[in-house]
Design an enzyme around this catalytic site. Structure first.
Site, PDB file in Angstrom:
ATOM      1  N   TYR A 239       4.871 -14.778  -7.731  1.00 50.98           N
ATOM      2  CA  TYR A 239       5.066 -14.023  -8.520  1.00 50.98           C
ATOM      3  C   TYR A 239       5.991 -12.831  -7.929  1.00 50.98           C
ATOM      4  O   TYR A 239       5.949 -11.788  -7.847  1.00 50.98           O
ATOM      5  CB  TYR A 239       3.891 -12.833  -9.095  1.00 50.98           C
ATOM      6  CG  TYR A 239       2.830 -13.928  -9.902  1.00 50.98           C
ATOM      7  CD1 TYR A 239       3.239 -14.906 -10.599  1.00 50.98           C
ATOM      8  CD2 TYR A 239       1.733 -13.351  -9.935  1.00 50.98           C
ATOM      9  CE1 TYR A 239       2.233 -15.751 -11.344  1.00 50.98           C
ATOM     10  CE2 TYR A 239       0.581 -14.235 -10.552  1.00 50.98           C
ATOM     11  CZ  TYR A 239       1.148 -15.375 -11.256  1.00 50.98           C
ATOM     12  OH  TYR A 239       0.000 -15.940 -12.212  1.00 50.98           O
TER      13      TYR A 239
ATOM     14  N   ASP B 236      -7.858 -11.506 -14.320  1.00 55.05           N
ATOM     15  CA  ASP B 236      -6.643 -11.723 -13.319  1.00 55.05           C
ATOM     16  C   ASP B 236      -6.323 -10.487 -12.608  1.00 55.05           C
ATOM     17  O   ASP B 236      -6.611  -9.475 -13.103  1.00 55.05           O
ATOM     18  CB  ASP B 236      -5.527 -12.522 -14.289  1.00 55.05           C
ATOM     19  CG  ASP B 236      -4.653 -13.443 -13.455  1.00 55.05           C
ATOM     20  OD1 ASP B 236      -4.394 -13.141 -12.200  1.00 55.05           O
ATOM     21  OD2 ASP B 236      -4.566 -14.554 -13.982  1.00 55.05           O
TER      22      ASP B 236
ATOM     23  N   PHE C 122     -10.306 -11.883  -7.694  1.00 48.77           N
ATOM     24  CA  PHE C 122     -11.491 -12.473  -7.903  1.00 48.77           C
ATOM     25  C   PHE C 122     -12.117 -12.910  -6.332  1.00 48.77           C
ATOM     26  O   PHE C 122     -13.020 -13.414  -6.248  1.00 48.77           O
ATOM     27  CB  PHE C 122     -11.507 -13.609  -8.701  1.00 48.77           C
ATOM     28  CG  PHE C 122     -10.597 -14.857  -8.561  1.00 48.77           C
ATOM     29  CD1 PHE C 122     -10.121 -15.214  -7.276  1.00 48.77           C
ATOM     30  CD2 PHE C 122      -9.655 -15.406  -9.696  1.00 48.77           C
ATOM     31  CE1 PHE C 122      -9.056 -16.230  -6.931  1.00 48.77           C
ATOM     32  CE2 PHE C 122      -8.489 -16.080  -9.450  1.00 48.77           C
ATOM     33  CZ  PHE C 122      -8.444 -16.714  -8.013  1.00 48.77           C
TER      34      PHE C 122
ATOM     35  N   ARG D 130      -7.080 -24.979 -12.912  1.00 46.48           N
ATOM     36  CA  ARG D 130      -6.008 -25.021 -12.071  1.00 46.48           C
ATOM     37  C   ARG D 130      -6.018 -23.823 -11.206  1.00 46.48           C
ATOM     38  O   ARG D 130      -4.940 -23.194 -10.573  1.00 46.48           O
ATOM     39  CB  ARG D 130      -4.513 -25.033 -12.691  1.00 46.48           C
ATOM     40  CG  ARG D 130      -4.366 -26.114 -13.331  1.00 46.48           C
ATOM     41  CD  ARG D 130      -2.982 -26.169 -14.174  1.00 46.48           C
ATOM     42  NE  ARG D 130      -1.859 -25.578 -13.402  1.00 46.48           N
ATOM     43  CZ  ARG D 130      -0.693 -26.144 -13.348  1.00 46.48           C
ATOM     44  NH1 ARG D 130      -0.598 -27.247 -13.842  1.00 46.48           N
ATOM     45  NH2 ARG D 130       0.258 -25.623 -12.654  1.00 46.48           N
TER      46      ARG D 130
ATOM     47  N   HIS E 211      -7.301 -25.737  -6.801  1.00 48.02           N
ATOM     48  CA  HIS E 211      -6.215 -26.641  -6.081  1.00 48.02           C
ATOM     49  C   HIS E 211      -5.154 -25.737  -5.237  1.00 48.02           C
ATOM     50  O   HIS E 211      -4.439 -26.094  -4.526  1.00 48.02           O
ATOM     51  CB  HIS E 211      -5.451 -27.712  -7.086  1.00 48.02           C
ATOM     52  CG  HIS E 211      -4.547 -26.814  -7.929  1.00 48.02           C
ATOM     53  ND1 HIS E 211      -3.770 -27.664  -8.733  1.00 48.02           N
ATOM     54  CD2 HIS E 211      -4.348 -25.842  -8.289  1.00 48.02           C
ATOM     55  CE1 HIS E 211      -2.938 -26.850  -9.488  1.00 48.02           C
ATOM     56  NE2 HIS E 211      -3.325 -25.510  -9.134  1.00 48.02           N
TER      57      HIS E 211
END
Length: 346
Positions: A148, A211, A238, A253, A256
């Site tokens: 990001y 999030d 988290f 997702r 991974h």
């Protein structure tokens, strides 16, 4: 992508070595808006008309359109000696920006970010780490700070995931009957696309998207309206912050992205927060038992090398991670799409 007669092996080599050209044709057609122009037109268009609408060169446009025809992304008919182009069912469904199943944003993300990281695949293999520093000059010791790295990049990534779950969200969430779970937490829920699919499939559930603050604020601003009352938000990390109370924790997702040690730490935190009888739903692209297929998942795993800290895994590897965290009775189901689902209970 042709080869001399009688050289099928050379033909295969040509196909592999020139595959990047195919990707760029698809990416360029999306970025320029070829499929959108044809979708908005009242009928098929000639290359000059397409070029005029796009503001592109006549020669380049004709070459691009004809290559798209060969790739079955477009169809062509000849009227009065003039070639007229139109979208195929594939492009109308998945490449036109306004289609509800459009993958346009994902393709832009692949073109502008993933493709540039893959230019450094050999160094990634050599070093065993992602390539944001070489591709973009951005340190990646904090993974999502690199992913990001700007507001625009974050928004593109979130829109890309929105595209993924608009097509595959329903199938992974219906792989198991999740109706017994009334309170669901979508960890790393990003844009809320999967949460939307969840509340549509299971009218009795509520979903909390967990999030980081920047992602939650972007989701509220661009993706989710206040009217979607069964979807809420919780800001945090988290790995560090307390997890919201839930009957089921979804990790789509997510695992991974990370090495085994971080996956184990996250799953242990989820198990601790999970109620007895509650569960964890892992949604990932699953490797075959021997790790040598499917090819798409193997490529995704290499992509985890060049873009993250993690890898794709086999069902047995995910079961082992879940079991080590205390979860039992892990069941795995593959879906018709790219992703499979593993449901484990506390």
């Amino acid at each position: 992508m042709t080869s001399p007669e009688g050289h099928p092996i050379l033909g295969l080599l040509d196909q592999y070595s020139q595959g990047f050209m195919v990707s760029q044709v698809l990416f360029a057609a999306c970025e320029l808006g070829v499929f959108d122009v044809l979708a908005e037109a009242p009928g098929p268009l000639g290359s000059e008309a397409v070029a005029a609408r796009l503001g592109t060169s006549s020669r380049g446009t004709e070459l691009l359109l004809d290559t798209c025809v060969s790739l079955k992304l477009l169809q062509v008919e000849t009227r009065g000696g003039k070639a007229l182009y139109d979208n195929t069912e594939l492009s109308s469904t998945y490449l036109v920006r306004s289609s509800p199943r459009s993958q346009h944003n994902m393709l832009l993300y692949l073109a502008r970010t993933t493709y540039l990281c893959w230019a450094h695949l050999a160094p990634a293999v050599r070093e065993g780490k992602n390539q944001y520093l070489k591709a973009f000059g951005v340190p990646s010791h904090q993974l999502f700070t690199a992913i990001y790295r700007s507001e625009g990049e974050q928004l593109l990534f979130m829109r890309a995931l929105q595209d993924v779950w608009s097509v595959q969200g329903s199938s992974v969430l219906s792989a198991f009957d999740l109706s017994p779970f009334s309170l669901i937490c979508d960890l790393g829920g990003c844009s809320g696309a999967l949460a939307k699919e969840c509340v549509a499939l299971y009218p009795g559930c509520r979903v909390t998207i967990f999030d980081i603050p920047a992602v939650v604020q972007t989701a509220k601003k661009h993706f989710l309206s206040p009217e979607e009352g069964r979807i809420g938000f919780h800001e945090g990390d988290f790995f560090e912050d307390p997890l919201p109370e839930a009957d089921l924790y979804i990790l789509a997702r997510v695992l991974h992205d990370w090495a085994d040690e971080k996956c184990s730490r996250l799953l242990a935190r989820i198990h601790e927060a999970c109620k007895p009888g509650g569960g964890a739903l892992v949604i990932e692209s699953l490797l075959d038992a021997d790790g040598r297929g499917p090819l798409t998942t193997q490529l995704y795993s290499l992509n985890m090398l060049v873009q993250t800290e993690g890898r794709e895994r086999t069902p047995a590897q995910y079961r082992a991670l879940l079991a080590a965290a205390g979860f039992g009775d892990a069941q795995c189901k593959r879906t018709p799409g790219t992703y499979g689902a593993i449901l484990a209970r506390k």
